[in-house]
Design a protein around this motif. Structure first.
Motif: not given
Length: 285
Positions: A1-17
């Motif tokens: 996985m390239n670093y530029s892609f990882l920088k774009k990622l946002v972890l959504g939390t809708a699935n947590f609860v």
């Protein structure tokens, strides 16, 4: 996985609860499992998180932030629908105070969760700027579903955040022009899990079920990995600044982080033909 892609990622939390998505089981991750996901995200330099009062995840995310004394993170949360609210300014401020308390940190970005509230934003830009200053918020914005709202968000003078659904099965927003200074967040990149799961738990329209069956058969017959196809497609969308990912467990998160991209144009074209705006819009399910 390239670093530029990882920088774009946002972890959504809708699935947590909440049991969000068309393929999720009724079992939700416990506190320990959620903390493991968040720890892994931070380890992989994924320090952006998307939440909302309706997700009921602000408090557990805030607990994690407090326990780990996190500072270098970016939080995006939302203002609930103001459709029935008379004093909208007080409502916004009250919700921001509550969210800040739950999150144990300053909020970087705030979105109106109801796309209809973009009209309030458009007509009260000076007031929004004052709220931004008072609460030390970087940007306000809106979460949209309908194409017609693109014209409205483009009328807002200040730089904003626009969050919209987008995937290999739902490409309608990728064909639209937004202001260059706006920050674009794409969500539902796996179409609530339909594009990565073989089995569907919920009752869905026959048209969508048929498209999903054809899609899964196509992947199997051509030995295509769904994550590689979906992430490869999203990564090619140059207009997108951030990509929100939703996961149920740490295994799913690790799979996304470790995925190689598959960007074959022919394969993308075939999959796009199986779906359309109607079947790819969760509000019509």
């Amino acid at each position: 996985m390239n670093y530029s892609f990882l920088k774009k990622l946002v972890l959504g939390t809708a699935n947590f609860v909440n049991n969000y998505g068309a393929t999720n089981s009724s079992t939700r991750p416990n506190r320990k499992e959620i903390f493991k996901m968040l720890e892994y995200a931070i380890k992989k330099k994924i320090n952006k998180f998307d939440t909302a009062p309706s997700y009921k995840s602000e408090e557990i995310l805030g607990d994690f932030i407090k326990v780990n004394k996190l500072r270098n993170i970016e939080i995006t949360t939302k203002i609930p629908s103001m459709k029935l609210i008379k004093n909208k300014v007080d409502f916004i401020k009250k919700n921001l105070i509550i969210s800040q308390k739950k999150l144990n940190t300053n909020i970087n970005n705030v979105l109106f969760h109801d796309q209809r509230d973009i009209l309030f934003f458009l007509n009260n830009q000076k007031m929004i700027s004052e709220i931004k200053k008072d609460f030390m918020i970087k940007k306000f914005g809106v979460s949209i579903y309908d194409i017609k709202y693109v014209k409205l968000v483009n009328k807002i003078k200040q730089s904003i955040i626009i969050q919209f659904p987008g995937s290999i099965a739902n490409t309608k927003f990728f064909n639209k022009k937004f202001k260059k200074k706006d920050n674009l967040f794409v969500r539902s990149i796996f179409l609530q899990g339909l594009l990565t799961k073989n089995k569907i738990k919920k009752k869905l329209p026959n048209k969508l079920l048929y498209a999903h069956k054809k899609y899964i058969n196509y992947l199997d017959n051509n030995k295509i990995k769904s994550l590689e196809l979906c992430l490869g497609f999203i990564n090619r969308q140059k207009m997108v600044n951030h990509i929100i990912i939703g996961v149920d467990n740490i295994k799913q998160l690790k799979s996304i982080v470790g995925t190689n991209f598959l960007t074959s144009v022919d394969k993308v074209k075939y999959v796009k033909k199986l779906f359309n705006m109607n079947t790819a819009d969760p509000r019509k399910w």
